[in-house]
Design an enzyme around this catalytic site. Structure first.
Site, mmCIF file in Angstrom:
data_model
loop_
_atom_site.group_PDB
_atom_site.id
_atom_site.type_symbol
_atom_site.label_atom_id
_atom_site.label_comp_id
_atom_site.label_asym_id
_atom_site.label_seq_id
_atom_site.Cartn_x
_atom_site.Cartn_y
_atom_site.Cartn_z
ATOM 1 N N TYR A 233 -13.021 0.257 17.517
ATOM 2 C CA TYR A 233 -13.903 0.477 16.655
ATOM 3 C C TYR A 233 -13.167 -0.724 14.936
ATOM 4 O O TYR A 233 -14.091 -1.051 14.330
ATOM 5 C CB TYR A 233 -14.389 1.627 16.491
ATOM 6 C CG TYR A 233 -15.290 2.308 15.225
ATOM 7 C CD1 TYR A 233 -16.341 2.116 15.412
ATOM 8 C CD2 TYR A 233 -14.418 2.311 13.963
ATOM 9 C CE1 TYR A 233 -17.605 2.115 14.513
ATOM 10 C CE2 TYR A 233 -15.775 2.869 13.074
ATOM 11 C CZ TYR A 233 -16.812 2.983 13.234
ATOM 12 O OH TYR A 233 -17.618 3.317 12.009
ATOM 13 N N LYS B 136 -14.910 -3.716 12.534
ATOM 14 C CA LYS B 136 -15.544 -3.117 11.116
ATOM 15 C C LYS B 136 -15.111 -4.186 10.515
ATOM 16 O O LYS B 136 -15.793 -5.155 9.301
ATOM 17 C CB LYS B 136 -15.836 -1.600 10.735
ATOM 18 C CG LYS B 136 -16.639 -0.734 11.225
ATOM 19 C CD LYS B 136 -18.159 -1.354 11.171
ATOM 20 C CE LYS B 136 -18.778 0.138 11.966
ATOM 21 N NZ LYS B 136 -19.996 -0.168 12.054
#
Length: 245
Positions: A168, A172
Site C-alpha cells: 500500500y 502511493k
C-alpha cells in the site's frame, strides 16, 4: 451526443460508493455539481446514488472497474454521451491488499493487485477521460494519495506512517511520482493535477482504525477540485498545506 449546456460542473469520483469517495461526492454535490459515482459493484453504486440524491446531490451512477480497460472506456463513453465533457476527475478508488505487509514475506500477487488498482487504475481512468477533460474550461484532476507515500515521512522515526507496508505505502509513492509526470506533461494546458492526503481516516481500508472521519478526509480533495486557474499543479497536500515527498 447530448452536450451539457446548463453550465454546471461535471465531476467523476472513482470508488465513490463508500468512505472518503462517497464524502467527496457529497461535498462536490453541495456545490451544485453533477457528480458521477464511479463504482464496480452495481448494488453499492445504486445505493450510494440513492442516498446522495436524498441529500440533495445531483448524483448519477458510472459503472467502473478501474482495473479493466473496457470498463474505463465505457465510463468515458457514458460521460461523452451524457455531457460531452468532464470538468473534474477524482481518482479515489484504492485497495490496501490486506495487512501484515512485511517485504520479506510479501505475496507478490497481492502487491501486483494493489499496484493494478492504486497506480495503473489511476493511469487507465485518467487517460480514458482525458479527451473529455480537455473540453472543460477549468479541468482538475485530484489523485488521492497518503502520507505513507511520502519517502521523507516514511524515513522519519518520529513520523507516524502506520505499519510496515510492502504494497500500500509503495503504491502511493508510485502514484505520487506518476502524478508529477502528468503535471509535467500537461503543464501547457489548463489541467491542474494534484495529490491529496486525507489523513488517517476510519474506513474499510484500515478496518475503521483511523482517527479522522471520511468527511474530514474529503476536505482536501474538494479544495483541490475547486482550485482557481492560477492554482498549483503537480503538488502534494493535506488540509494543512504542502506535504514533503
Amino acid at each position: 451526443m447530448n452536450e451539457n449546456t446548463n453550465g454546471r460542473t461535471v465531476a467523476l469520483v472513482t470508488g465513490a460508493n463508500k468512505g472518503i469517495g462517497y464524502e467527496i461526492a457529497a461535498g462536490l454535490g453541495t456545490l451544485g455539481w453533477q457528480v458521477g459515482v464511479g463504482a464496480r459493484d452495481a448494488q453499492r453504486r445504486e445505493d450510494a446514488v440513492r442516498t446522495l440524491r436524498a441529500r440533495g446531490v445531483d448524483a448519477f451512477g458510472v459503472p467502473l472497474d478501474v482495473t479493466d480497460d473496457d470498463s474505463a472506456t465505457a465510463a468515458a463513453e457514458l460521460l461523452t454521451e451524457r455531457f460531452g465533457r468532464l470538468d473534474v476527475l477524482v481518482n479515489n478508488a484504492a485497495v490496501a491488499g490486506g495487512w501484515r505487509q512485511e517485504p520479506t514475506t510479501a505475496d507478490l500477487a497481492g502487491i501486483r493487485q494493489v499496484m493494478e488498482t492504486n497506480v495503473l487504475g489511476v493511469i487507465r481512468v485518467t487517460n480514458a477521460v482525458l479527451p473529455l477533460l480537455r473540453r472543460s474550461a477549468a479541468p482538475r484532476i485530484v489523485n488521492m494519495s497518503s502520507g505513507v507515500g511520502s519517502l521523507t515521512l516514511q524515513s522519519d522515526p518520529e513520523a507516524f506512517t502506520g505499519p510496515t507496508s510492502a504494497a500500500y505505502g509503495p503504491s502511493k509513492t508510485f502514484l505520487n511520482a506518476v502524478t508529477v509526470q502528468y503535471a509535467k506533461e500537461l503543464s501547457d494546458t489548463d489541467i491542474l493535477v494534484n495529490l491529496a492526503c486525507p489523513g488517517y481516516c476510519a474506513t474499510d481500508l484500515n478496518d475503521h482504525r483511523g482517527t479522522r472521519t471520511p468527511t474530514q478526509g474529503a476536505t482536501i480533495a474538494i479544495r483541490l477540485a475547486t482550485l482557481p486557474a492560477d492554482g498549483p499543479s503537480g503538488q502534494f497536500f493535506n488540509e494543512d498545506g504542502p506535504l514533503p515527498w
